[in-house]
Write a protein that holds these residues in place. Structure first.
Motif, PDB file in Angstrom:
ATOM      1  N   LYS A 141     -61.723  36.585  74.555  1.00  0.00           N
ATOM      2  CA  LYS A 141     -61.155  36.560  75.578  1.00  0.00           C
ATOM      3  C   LYS A 141     -59.262  36.124  75.297  1.00  0.00           C
ATOM      4  O   LYS A 141     -58.706  37.039  76.134  1.00  0.00           O
ATOM      5  N   GLU A 142     -59.373  35.175  74.290  1.00  0.00           N
ATOM      6  CA  GLU A 142     -57.993  34.898  73.998  1.00  0.00           C
ATOM      7  C   GLU A 142     -57.082  36.301  73.603  1.00  0.00           C
ATOM      8  O   GLU A 142     -55.674  36.455  73.802  1.00  0.00           O
ATOM      9  N   LYS A 193     -65.059  33.234  73.220  1.00  0.00           N
ATOM     10  CA  LYS A 193     -63.558  32.422  73.419  1.00  0.00           C
ATOM     11  C   LYS A 193     -62.403  33.187  72.922  1.00  0.00           C
ATOM     12  O   LYS A 193     -61.388  33.648  73.369  1.00  0.00           O
TER      13      LYS A 193
END
Length: 117
Positions: A28-29, A25
């Motif tokens: 991806k950010e 995550k």
């Protein structure tokens, strides 16, 4: 012109998260912030290094060992590069145009009357 219009009108590129589930995550950010269309909204390198993706990264030693593991030693890579360059200069580089082969001497484009645009 088409590419310029697509760049302005379409969403920025991204990674294929559906196909590859390995992305965390935080990764991806981080990628999403770097690919923001508006340059003013992209993070500076200083701000980016404070992102949790980099904060949670492994040590420099681990990364260096992992990246360099199995890599051909620098001296050997340099020797191979020089050998390939020498072969290109001694022989002529072949360029294929359709079914015909034309040779063009290797060198800088300006040596051969090719203009940079």
């Amino acid at each position: 012109m088409k590419v310029l219009l697509m760049t302005l009108q379409n969403a920025p590129p991204g990674l294929d998260y559906e196909r590859d589930k390995r992305f965390s995550k935080s990764f991806k950010e981080m990628v999403a912030t770097c690919l923001a269309k508006d340059p003013k909204k992209r993070p500076t390198s200083e701000k980016l290094l404070k992102h949790r993706f980099f904060k949670n990264a492994r040590s420099y030693n681990y990364l260096a060992r992992t990246i360099l593991d199995g890599l051909t030693p620098l001296g050997e890579r340099f020797r191979l590069l020089k050998t390939k360059e020498a072969d290109l200069v001694q022989n002529k580089a072949l360029f294929k145009f359709g079914n015909h082969e034309k040779s063009m001497p290797v060198g800088s484009p300006n040596e051969h009357g090719i203009k940079n645009y």
